[in-house]
Structure formats: C-alpha cells, structure tokens
Design a protein around this motif. Structure first.
Motif, short mmCIF file in Angstrom:
data_model
loop_
_atom_site.label_atom_id
_atom_site.label_comp_id
_atom_site.label_asym_id
_atom_site.label_seq_id
_atom_site.Cartn_x
_atom_site.Cartn_y
_atom_site.Cartn_z
N SER A 21 0.84 -1.21 0.00
CA SER A 21 0.00 0.00 0.00
C SER A 21 0.87 1.25 0.00
CB SER A 21 -0.93 0.00 1.22
OG SER A 21 -1.89 -1.03 1.13
N LYS A 24 2.01 1.86 -3.47
CA LYS A 24 0.96 2.51 -4.26
C LYS A 24 0.85 3.98 -3.94
CE LYS A 24 -3.73 1.99 -5.94
NZ LYS A 24 -4.87 1.07 -6.11
N ASN A 28 1.51 6.89 -6.92
CA ASN A 28 0.45 7.85 -7.23
C ASN A 28 0.99 9.27 -7.33
OD1 ASN A 28 -1.55 5.90 -7.31
ND2 ASN A 28 -2.25 6.26 -5.21
N SER A 85 -3.45 -3.91 -8.39
CA SER A 85 -3.62 -3.57 -6.98
C SER A 85 -2.44 -4.10 -6.18
CB SER A 85 -4.92 -4.17 -6.43
OG SER A 85 -4.82 -5.58 -6.31
N PHE A 257 -7.05 1.93 0.29
CA PHE A 257 -7.42 2.32 -1.07
C PHE A 257 -8.76 1.75 -1.52
CE2 PHE A 257 -2.76 2.65 -1.01
CZ PHE A 257 -2.60 3.95 -1.46
N GLU A 259 -9.53 -1.26 -2.12
CA GLU A 259 -9.39 -2.38 -3.06
C GLU A 259 -10.06 -3.62 -2.47
OE1 GLU A 259 -4.94 -1.01 -4.64
OE2 GLU A 259 -5.20 -2.80 -3.40
#
Length: 296
Positions: A21, A24, A28, A85, A257, A259
C-alpha cells in the motif's frame, strides 16, 4: 520457535504486506522507477560506508543489485503503477514458487519433490483463474510485469547461493548499491528526461514517506530480522510465514485504497496460497518410507 519470535515474525509479515500500500501511495505521486531508485538510495547511503564489503566477487554484488533492485522491486513497483492492486501484486509475487522449482531443477540440480510439483500446479491454476476472469482490475501489463518480477525473485536466491556468502546483511547492502543508477536510467528511458526532472521537482511528503518506509523498516530492518530468524530456526519452519504477506497486503489495500477481490479472484488467491503452502511441505521420500517400514 518461541512465542515472542513467532509474534515478531507475524508483525514482520504485516509490515511487508502493508508495504504494498505504501508503494501505491508513492507511485500515485512519482515515476515508479524513480521511487524505487530513491528507496534503494536511502537504504544504501550512508550505511554502506560503515559496513565492510563481503568477501565475494563483484559480479555477484552487481547481478544481485540488478535482479533485486530492478528485476524484483523495479518491476513490481511498475506493475502497481500500471494498474495492478497492491494486494494482487503481493499475491502474484508468490508465483516464484514455479520459477524457483525450475531454477532448482535445471540450474542447481536439486531434486524435485512431489510437493513442489503439486504446489506449482495449484499456483498455476490460481494464476489461470485470474487471467481467465478479466474484470478490468488486472491489467495485462501489470500482470506481465509482476510475473517477471517473480522470476527475478527466484534468480536472487540462485545468486546468493552461488556467491556462498555468510554475510547476508552486508551482501544486501553492497548489492543494493548497484540498483539506483540503472533504475534512474530506466526512468529516463521510459518517461523521458523532462518528465523525470519534473517528478524530482514535485517530490512531496508522500513520496518521501513511501521511499523511507520501503528503505528502512521494510528493507533494512525487515531483511535483517528475517535473515536472523533463518539462521536461528530451520528454513522449513520460517518460510511458510511468508504466506501471511499477501493476506496483509490485501487487507492494507482494502483499508487504505478501498481495493477488494471479487469471488473468482478470492478463490484464485486461496488456490495460489494453498499451492505455495503445499510446496513448502516436506513429504517423506520413498526411501525413508521403506526404511521406516523395515524398522517396524
């Protein structure tokens, strides 16, 4: 294994799982290759000046830096940037159970056990379900990148084994020193010089947090403690703990997020994890069974 060490290993698996995470969060805000280059730069500097170089040929350090820094984490980070993901990226990295089987059989001349074959077949079945069930959450590029990263994960083990090093921590530090420059060059080649320079100018708190989290607790602290547990206990008792990493990665993706997996993806995840678990099972060989029967 003591209760304290077992608990610490679970916490380490949670750390490694939530790290996806954090990856990610970073992609971003910045180029994936640039983020990974920053991660390994922070992990190496200034620590490398205080850690003696391991007594191994330079070629092992250089190839390890390229396969670990670029091959595993460069491609994994890029796969997340390509739309995969974090939870699925962590899960599909476990497909290294298949490439490890091939590396062990054809390069290390290791005996292929029945459990390894069965585990690999289950993992392939789970992968097939993910490929077959395309709902837009798994991009072909992201899938190809993380599967390539899983192959490099197996190659890492081959390099460390062939090097014969006992100074694993020093080997990691000096090997990772060869990762940042190739990653930076790849960032320029893929995104272009102007885009990379703009990314550097736009580095914010989220990027710095992501890179620092990956560098210090995840890489330096995490791998130090993991190698310590490998030395203290048998590999067969420690390695299955890594099955928890995708679980925590999926939880982290859901919490941070939003997901989630649909039914087919959830079934595929269970099948892949089951395959990895089966591959770690030490089944008695035919010779051992015969010997045991003869003693009765």
């Amino acid at each position: 294994m003591t209760r304290q060490d077992g608990l610490l290993l679970v916490l380490l698996m949670a750390l490694w799982g939530f790290n996806f995470s954090v990856i990610k969060l970073g992609v971003n805000n910045i180029d994936p290759f640039l983020l990974t280059a920053l991660r390994f730069s922070l992990a190496v500097l200034p620590l490398i000046f205080f850690v003696r170089r391991p007594n191994v040929p330079w070629r092992y350090l250089m190839t390890y830096g390229l396969t670990f820094g670029v091959g595993v984490w460069g491609l994994t980070t890029l796969s997340v940037g390509a739309g995969l993901s974090g939870g699925l990226a962590s899960l599909l990295l476990d497909m290294s159970v298949i490439s490890s089987l091939l590396v062990g059989r054809y390069l290390l001349k290791e005996h292929v056990t029945v459990s390894k074959v069965l585990g690999s077949l289950l993992a392939l079945l789970g992968l097939g379900l993910i490929i077959w069930h395309q709902d837009g959450t798994v991009t072909p590029l992201g899938l190809a990148l993380v599967l390539s990263a899983s192959v490099f994960w197996s190659i890492n083990g081959l390099i460390v084994k062939r090097s014969g090093t006992r100074a694993v921590f020093a080997f990691n530090i000096w090997g990772m020193a060869f990762a940042p420059i190739p990653l930076f060059v790849l960032a320029i080649c893929v995104s272009g010089p102007s885009s990379v320079m703009q990314s550097i100018a736009d580095i914010n708190g989220s990027v710095l947090f992501s890179a620092a989290f990956q560098a210090y607790p995840t890489t330096l602290l995490g791998y130090w403690f993991w190698n310590k547990m490998i030395v203290k206990y048998s590999v067969s008792s420690v390695a299955p703990m890594t099955l928890l990493v995708p679980v925590f990665a999926l939880i982290g993706g859901y919490i941070f997020f939003g997901e989630s997996l649909d039914v087919v993806q959830a079934i595929a995840a269970v099948v892949i994890l089951l395959g990895v678990a089966v591959s770690e099972v030490k089944l008695p060989t035919r010779r051992a069974v015969i010997a045991k029967v003869g003693q009765q």
